[in-house]
Design a protein around this motif. Structure first.
Motif, PDB file in Angstrom:
ATOM      1  N   ALA A   1      25.104   8.612  -5.458  1.00  0.00           N
ATOM      2  CA  ALA A   1      25.022   7.461  -6.364  1.00  0.00           C
ATOM      3  C   ALA A   1      24.207   7.850  -7.583  1.00  0.00           C
ATOM      4  CB  ALA A   1      24.376   6.266  -5.664  1.00  0.00           C
ATOM      5  N   VAL A   2      24.778   7.647  -8.762  1.00  0.00           N
ATOM      6  CA  VAL A   2      24.064   7.899 -10.013  1.00  0.00           C
ATOM      7  C   VAL A   2      23.780   6.555 -10.661  1.00  0.00           C
ATOM      8  CG1 VAL A   2      25.000  10.202 -10.368  1.00  0.00           C
ATOM      9  CG2 VAL A   2      26.235   8.258 -11.249  1.00  0.00           C
ATOM     10  N   ASP A   3      22.783   6.523 -11.565  1.00  0.00           N
ATOM     11  CA  ASP A   3      22.361   5.243 -12.129  1.00  0.00           C
ATOM     12  C   ASP A   3      23.160   4.793 -13.345  1.00  0.00           C
ATOM     13  OD1 ASP A   3      21.415   6.967 -14.015  1.00  0.00           O
ATOM     14  OD2 ASP A   3      19.320   6.487 -13.752  1.00  0.00           O
ATOM     15  N   GLY A   4      23.963   5.652 -13.942  1.00  0.00           N
ATOM     16  CA  GLY A   4      24.791   5.240 -15.073  1.00  0.00           C
ATOM     17  C   GLY A   4      24.139   5.393 -16.431  1.00  0.00           C
TER      18      GLY A   4
ATOM     19  N   LYS B   1      21.356  12.544 -11.766  1.00  0.00           N
ATOM     20  CA  LYS B   1      20.452  12.485 -10.615  1.00  0.00           C
ATOM     21  C   LYS B   1      21.111  11.687  -9.489  1.00  0.00           C
ATOM     22  CE  LYS B   1      15.809  11.205  -9.216  1.00  0.00           C
ATOM     23  NZ  LYS B   1      14.523  10.667  -9.645  1.00  0.00           N
ATOM     24  N   ASN B   2      21.137  12.255  -8.296  1.00  0.00           N
ATOM     25  CA  ASN B   2      21.726  11.610  -7.127  1.00  0.00           C
ATOM     26  C   ASN B   2      20.634  10.817  -6.409  1.00  0.00           C
ATOM     27  OD1 ASN B   2      23.161  10.853  -4.903  1.00  0.00           O
ATOM     28  ND2 ASN B   2      23.525  12.922  -4.143  1.00  0.00           N
ATOM     29  N   HIS B   3      20.676   9.508  -6.554  1.00  0.00           N
ATOM     30  CA  HIS B   3      19.654   8.638  -5.959  1.00  0.00           C
ATOM     31  C   HIS B   3      19.863   8.434  -4.462  1.00  0.00           C
ATOM     32  CE1 HIS B   3      17.769   7.604  -9.783  1.00  0.00           C
ATOM     33  NE2 HIS B   3      18.986   7.573 -10.289  1.00  0.00           N
ATOM     34  N   ALA B   4      21.053   8.734  -3.942  1.00  0.00           N
ATOM     35  CA  ALA B   4      21.353   8.515  -2.520  1.00  0.00           C
ATOM     36  C   ALA B   4      21.374   9.820  -1.728  1.00  0.00           C
ATOM     37  CB  ALA B   4      22.696   7.807  -2.386  1.00  0.00           C
ATOM     38  N   ALA B   5      20.754  10.856  -2.229  1.00  0.00           N
ATOM     39  CA  ALA B   5      20.776  12.155  -1.544  1.00  0.00           C
ATOM     40  C   ALA B   5      20.045  12.108  -0.203  1.00  0.00           C
ATOM     41  CB  ALA B   5      20.159  13.225  -2.428  1.00  0.00           C
TER      42      ALA B   5
ATOM     43  N   CYS C   1      16.231   5.596 -17.923  1.00  0.00           N
ATOM     44  CA  CYS C   1      16.292   5.653 -16.463  1.00  0.00           C
ATOM     45  C   CYS C   1      15.001   6.150 -15.813  1.00  0.00           C
ATOM     46  CB  CYS C   1      17.466   6.520 -16.017  1.00  0.00           C
ATOM     47  SG  CYS C   1      17.374   8.244 -16.528  1.00  0.00           S
ATOM     48  N   GLY C   2      14.078   6.734 -16.589  1.00  0.00           N
ATOM     49  CA  GLY C   2      12.789   7.152 -16.055  1.00  0.00           C
ATOM     50  C   GLY C   2      12.761   8.518 -15.410  1.00  0.00           C
ATOM     51  N   CYS C   3      13.888   9.221 -15.388  1.00  0.00           N
ATOM     52  CA  CYS C   3      13.898  10.533 -14.750  1.00  0.00           C
ATOM     53  C   CYS C   3      13.615  11.634 -15.774  1.00  0.00           C
ATOM     54  CB  CYS C   3      15.235  10.779 -14.047  1.00  0.00           C
ATOM     55  SG  CYS C   3      16.620  10.888 -15.159  1.00  0.00           S
ATOM     56  N   HIS C   4      13.441  12.870 -15.280  1.00  0.00           N
ATOM     57  CA  HIS C   4      13.146  14.011 -16.127  1.00  0.00           C
ATOM     58  C   HIS C   4      14.395  14.443 -16.888  1.00  0.00           C
ATOM     59  CE1 HIS C   4      11.850  18.102 -17.238  1.00  0.00           C
ATOM     60  NE2 HIS C   4      10.629  17.603 -17.148  1.00  0.00           N
ATOM     61  N   ARG C   5      14.196  15.081 -18.029  1.00  0.00           N
ATOM     62  CA  ARG C   5      15.298  15.533 -18.884  1.00  0.00           C
ATOM     63  C   ARG C   5      16.223  16.514 -18.161  1.00  0.00           C
ATOM     64  NH1 ARG C   5      13.724  18.809 -24.172  1.00  0.00           N
ATOM     65  NH2 ARG C   5      13.501  20.444 -22.643  1.00  0.00           N
ATOM     66  N   ASN C   6      15.716  17.269 -17.193  1.00  0.00           N
ATOM     67  CA  ASN C   6      16.545  18.240 -16.475  1.00  0.00           C
ATOM     68  C   ASN C   6      17.663  17.605 -15.664  1.00  0.00           C
ATOM     69  OD1 ASN C   6      15.044  20.321 -17.481  1.00  0.00           O
ATOM     70  ND2 ASN C   6      13.815  20.606 -15.645  1.00  0.00           N
ATOM     71  N   PHE C   7      17.563  16.319 -15.343  1.00  0.00           N
ATOM     72  CA  PHE C   7      18.620  15.651 -14.595  1.00  0.00           C
ATOM     73  C   PHE C   7      19.803  15.275 -15.483  1.00  0.00           C
ATOM     74  CE2 PHE C   7      15.082  14.754 -11.653  1.00  0.00           C
ATOM     75  CZ  PHE C   7      15.651  15.259 -10.499  1.00  0.00           C
ATOM     76  N   HIS C   8      19.637  15.350 -16.779  1.00  0.00           N
ATOM     77  CA  HIS C   8      20.713  14.998 -17.712  1.00  0.00           C
ATOM     78  C   HIS C   8      21.550  16.231 -18.029  1.00  0.00           C
ATOM     79  CE1 HIS C   8      19.473  10.866 -18.803  1.00  0.00           C
ATOM     80  NE2 HIS C   8      18.336  11.298 -18.290  1.00  0.00           N
ATOM     81  N   ARG C   9      22.857  16.019 -18.174  1.00  0.00           N
ATOM     82  CA  ARG C   9      23.778  17.120 -18.479  1.00  0.00           C
ATOM     83  C   ARG C   9      23.475  17.673 -19.859  1.00  0.00           C
ATOM     84  NH1 ARG C   9      28.759  17.475 -21.050  1.00  0.00           N
ATOM     85  NH2 ARG C   9      28.800  15.211 -21.330  1.00  0.00           N
ATOM     86  N   ARG C  10      23.302  18.987 -19.935  1.00  0.00           N
ATOM     87  CA  ARG C  10      22.955  19.654 -21.190  1.00  0.00           C
ATOM     88  C   ARG C  10      24.226  20.115 -21.876  1.00  0.00           C
ATOM     89  NH1 ARG C  10      20.444  25.290 -22.425  1.00  0.00           N
ATOM     90  NH2 ARG C  10      19.187  24.790 -24.242  1.00  0.00           N
TER      91      ARG C  10
END
Length: 92
Positions: free
Chosen positions: A47-50, A37-41, A71-80
């Motif tokens: 910027a990613v959260d790590g 997830k790009n937090h600085a878009a 990190c609190g984000c949705h599963r779709n933001f993680h690389r599958r």
């Protein structure tokens, strides 16, 4: 999080006898890796959260299972990542 999916492949051209049955199974193991997830878009940056790997924040089958506990984000933001294996099984 690792998810396993089992699929049965049936070959129509295979010759079967009365005493045995051959079948093949495809095993798919799905894992969700680092957060992308790009937090600085909004400001035009990157910027990613790590977060290194998806960890569900709730039980499977609930809506909170799709949110990452780290990190609190949705599963779709993680690389599958999908691993596929084909296994054959002979039944007598």
């Amino acid at each position: 999080m690792r998810k396993i999916q089992l699929l049965e492949n049936q070959d129509d051209d295979s010759v079967t006898s009365e005493s045995s049955t051959n079948s093949a199974f495809t095993v798919r193991m799905v894992r969700y890796k680092e957060c992308q997830k790009n937090h600085a878009a909004r400001v035009g940056g990157h910027a990613v959260d790590g977060c290194r790997e998806f960890m569900p924040s709730g039980e499977e089958g609930t809506s909170s299972a799709f949110l990452c506990a780290a990190c609190g984000c949705h599963r779709n933001f993680h690389r599958r990542e999908v691993e596929t294996e084909v296994a054959s099984c002979e039944l007598f």
